[in-house]
Design a protein around this motif. Structure first.
Motif, short mmCIF file in Angstrom:
data_model
loop_
_atom_site.label_atom_id
_atom_site.label_comp_id
_atom_site.label_asym_id
_atom_site.label_seq_id
_atom_site.Cartn_x
_atom_site.Cartn_y
_atom_site.Cartn_z
N ALA A 60 0.82 -1.21 0.00
CA ALA A 60 0.00 0.00 0.00
C ALA A 60 0.85 1.26 0.00
N ALA A 61 2.09 1.16 0.47
CA ALA A 61 3.00 2.31 0.49
C ALA A 61 4.43 1.80 0.57
N VAL A 112 8.16 3.46 1.70
CA VAL A 112 8.81 4.61 2.31
C VAL A 112 10.29 4.27 2.49
N ARG A 125 -1.40 5.87 9.23
CA ARG A 125 -1.89 6.47 7.98
C ARG A 125 -2.28 5.40 6.97
N VAL A 126 -1.41 4.40 6.78
CA VAL A 126 -1.70 3.33 5.83
C VAL A 126 -2.94 2.55 6.25
N VAL A 168 8.49 7.11 -1.03
CA VAL A 168 8.38 8.38 -0.32
C VAL A 168 9.56 8.46 0.65
N GLU A 211 -6.09 4.55 5.54
CA GLU A 211 -6.41 4.72 4.12
C GLU A 211 -6.71 3.41 3.41
N HIS A 212 -6.10 2.31 3.87
CA HIS A 212 -6.20 1.05 3.13
C HIS A 212 -6.77 -0.11 3.94
N TRP A 248 2.69 -2.60 4.01
CA TRP A 248 3.52 -1.55 3.44
C TRP A 248 4.97 -1.81 3.77
N TRP A 295 3.30 6.35 9.96
CA TRP A 295 3.03 5.79 8.64
C TRP A 295 2.06 4.61 8.74
#
Length: 230
Positions: free
Chosen positions: A49-50, A52, A135-136, A73, A139-140, A146, A132
């Motif tokens: 999903a992300a 970093v 946040r992940v 990111v 959102e997901h 992630w 993080w």
């Protein structure tokens, strides 16, 4: 909450020569590039999903090889510990410093000359990963997975926090180059799923149904070391 894969960068030229890289722009060596490339097969198919990364080039190179086409990111919170005047020096030489046994046995009390304290490193890295992850997850969803690419001591500090260990215990943890350590955060407690893993990762997707020579063999590899079996 979600599941984070903590990927340590591959072996660097400094790891290979036994130097403490710190925040210098040290790059992966050929072994490190091969390690990072092998990570690609282990990550294939995982719905990340992300992604970093630490800003340092060795982490960015690792992500580039492990996840071709993915631009991570950059988060300064995941950067290497600031070793100050220790950076670039051979570990064999550093092992003779009066501060060395404190780094080994009481790292929470250590501030590196002209550098960062290990407590500060731990606090900002843990804060970055937990932020993080929240946040992940938001959102997901809680099944989200992630990845964060960082450094040996940083990953060890994050693991110690997840295990409820004092920072003075983090030298008991190992994070080899290109290894994956997995933490699943929940509202009540984190779960340490894998540590220093170099095998397959497919089973990590949650189902909705549910190297270097040391002054002493007991000394931890400051900075993370070159790993075993290289």
């Amino acid at each position: 909450m979600a599941t984070v894969l903590l990927l340590r960068h591959g072996r660097t030229t400094a790891n290979a020569t036994g130097e403490l890289a710190g925040r210098r722009p040290v790059e992966l060596d050929e072994t490190g590039r091969a390690q990072a490339a092998r990570v690609a097969a282990r990550l294939r198919g995982l719905p990340l999903a992300a992604v970093v990364s630490s800003p340092l080039i060795r982490c960015r190179q690792t992500v580039e090889l492990a996840l071709p086409g993915v631009t991570p990111v950059i988060d300064e919170g995941l950067t290497e510990c600031g070793y100050g005047d220790w950076e670039g020096r051979p570990l064999r030489e550093l092992a003779k410093e009066p501060l060395w046994p404190v780094v080994q046995q009481h790292p929470s009390a250590v501030t590196f000359p002209a550098g960062e304290s290990m407590a500060a490193m731990s606090a900002r890295a843990v804060a970055a990963v937990r932020a993080w992850d929240e946040r992940v997850g938001a959102e997901h969803g809680p099944e989200a997975v992630w990845l964060a690419c960082s450094h040996g001591d940083v990953i060890k500090a994050i693991v110690a926090d997840a295990m409820g260990l004092h920072l003075d215990q983090f030298q008991r943890i190992v994070a080899d180059p290109a290894s994956v350590t997995v933490i699943r955060y929940t509202p009540v407690r984190p779960f340490l799923v894998r540590v220093n893993d170099t095998g397959e990762l497919d089973s990590l997707v949650p189902r909705r149904s549910d190297g270097q020579e040391q002054a002493d063999r007991s000394d931890a590899a400051v900075g993370g070391g070159a790993g075993a079996g290289v």
